[in-house]
Design a protein around this motif. Structure first.
Motif, PDB file in Angstrom:
ATOM      1  N   THR A 233     -15.981 -46.806  63.672  1.00  0.00           N
ATOM      2  CA  THR A 233     -15.717 -47.808  62.649  1.00  0.00           C
ATOM      3  C   THR A 233     -15.835 -49.191  63.268  1.00  0.00           C
ATOM      4  OG1 THR A 233     -13.341 -47.752  63.092  1.00  0.00           O
ATOM      5  CG2 THR A 233     -14.180 -46.264  61.373  1.00  0.00           C
TER       6      THR A 233
ATOM      7  N   THR B 267     -14.371 -49.981  58.213  1.00  0.00           N
ATOM      8  CA  THR B 267     -15.540 -49.382  57.572  1.00  0.00           C
ATOM      9  C   THR B 267     -16.354 -48.621  58.608  1.00  0.00           C
ATOM     10  OG1 THR B 267     -15.620 -51.159  55.936  1.00  0.00           O
ATOM     11  CG2 THR B 267     -17.617 -49.841  56.214  1.00  0.00           C
ATOM     12  N   SER B 268     -16.896 -47.474  58.228  1.00  0.00           N
ATOM     13  CA  SER B 268     -17.677 -46.674  59.169  1.00  0.00           C
ATOM     14  C   SER B 268     -18.993 -47.358  59.500  1.00  0.00           C
ATOM     15  CB  SER B 268     -17.954 -45.286  58.585  1.00  0.00           C
ATOM     16  OG  SER B 268     -18.847 -45.374  57.491  1.00  0.00           O
TER      17      SER B 268
END
Length: 343
Positions: A270, A304-305
């Motif tokens: 992430t 967020t990935s």
């Protein structure tokens, strides 16, 4: 209707199925002496439809002409080199990788690549080519057969590559080579060294075979305690070990294709808070932002990935070079851990 037998059968099937992400130990390890042999050779692909090496006086295709002349001379056919035209012939390099345990008579696939200025090898046939393990060494195998070309187009180009191909089963081992001592080496090596994977493999082996069967030496090797009965016991032990299922440790790594922008991330990576601007594209990872593709602004939440960030960058038309630069910048400022590789 009694559904109990069906339910029990389903539970048994689920219990027998391997856990998602698990792989066999044999796909992760190999014996220390199981180093494949690489063979190479110089040969000719014949039968081309005018797409072979060009011959212009003595300046182009001279090596191919000499090779053809030498080939004919072996059959007691003398042709002056200056009279030869080689548009149906191409000089090629032949390479292969074979198992250390392959015996004479065993077949293997060979890779063929043009050495001169041939435009295509499609439809050609590899003439019998001696293969050696070391340059200048004695031949240990030969290769021949019809060329197989890829019909699919390369994703990075509108034209397929026509100057390289393969010959499935075209290699033939002819000379016996020293075979590694199967029952003497006590070390198992990982195909891709990783300490986490090595520890998981050792735990699985010791749990299934017996405590003390293996010990981790380093991220790339495990020490195996060999049975006292020699080869039969070693073979049985390695077979039992190879069938075990483990979940390898996924490394935190991002691989970016510098040509088409493909991004592959492993390890559940992430991104943290950061702002990166690169050639009209701005990535903000601060929370609460709104993406505006028309201005090149990409806003995502912290955590967020990597896959989602890559998709967001591609949605605003970021070229592969920009995607690679942005991920490198995220790593440099500490907003992302792991290794970033551009290929």
């Amino acid at each position: 209707m009694n559904l109990r037998p069906l339910f029990l059968a389903l539970l048994l099937a689920l219990a027998a199925a391997p856990v998602a992400g698990q792989v066999r130990v044999r796909d992760l390890l190999l014996q220390e002496q199981d180093v494949p042999r690489r063979l190479m050779g110089y040969g000719l692909v014949v039968g081309l439809d005018g797409s072979g090496d060009r011959t212009i006086g003595n300046l182009s295709g001279a090596q191919t002409v000499r090779s053809v002349a030498n080939l004919l001379r072996r059959f007691d056919v003398e042709v002056p080199p200056e009279l030869l035209r080689t548009r149906n012939v191409a000089a090629v390099l032949v390479t292969a990788e074979v198992s250390a345990y392959l015996r004479p008579g065993g077949r293997f696939e060979v890779q063929v690549a043009s050495l001169g200025d041939a435009t295509s090898l499609r439809g050609g046939m590899l003439w019998t080519t001696p293969l050696v393990a070391d340059a200048g060494g004695a031949p240990v195998a030969t290769a021949q057969g019809a060329m197989v070309m890829s019909d699919g187009q390369d994703s990075r180009s509108v034209y397929p590559v026509e100057t390289s191909g393969r010959v499935p089963g075209g290699g033939l081992l002819e000379i016996e080579s020293p075979v590694p001592g199967f029952a003497t080496a006590g070390r198992l090596v990982l195909r891709e060294p990783d300490l986490g994977t090595a520890l998981r493999v050792a735990e699985a082996i010791n749990g299934a075979v017996g405590e003390g069967t293996v010990a981790v030496l380093d991220p790339g090797a495990l020490q195996l305690t060999l049975p006292e009965d020699g080869a039969p016991g070693v073979a049985a032990l390695l077979g039992q070990i190879g069938d075990l299922q483990v979940t390898p440790d996924r490394s935190s790594r991002v691989i970016i294709d510098g040509r088409d922008g493909t991004v592959v991330a492993g390890g559940g990576m992430t991104v943290g808070e950061a702002v990166v601007s690169h050639r009209g594209i701005t990535l903000t990872v601060v929370g609460g932002g709104v993406s505006t593709p028309e201005t090149g602004l990409v806003a995502v939440e912290p955590g967020t990935s990597v896959q989602e960030v890559a998709a967001a960058l591609q949605s605003v038309g970021a070229p592969p070079s920009a995607i690679a630069a942005i991920f490198h910048a995220l790593k440099d400022v500490g907003a992302m851990t792991g290794e970033v590789t551009v290929r």
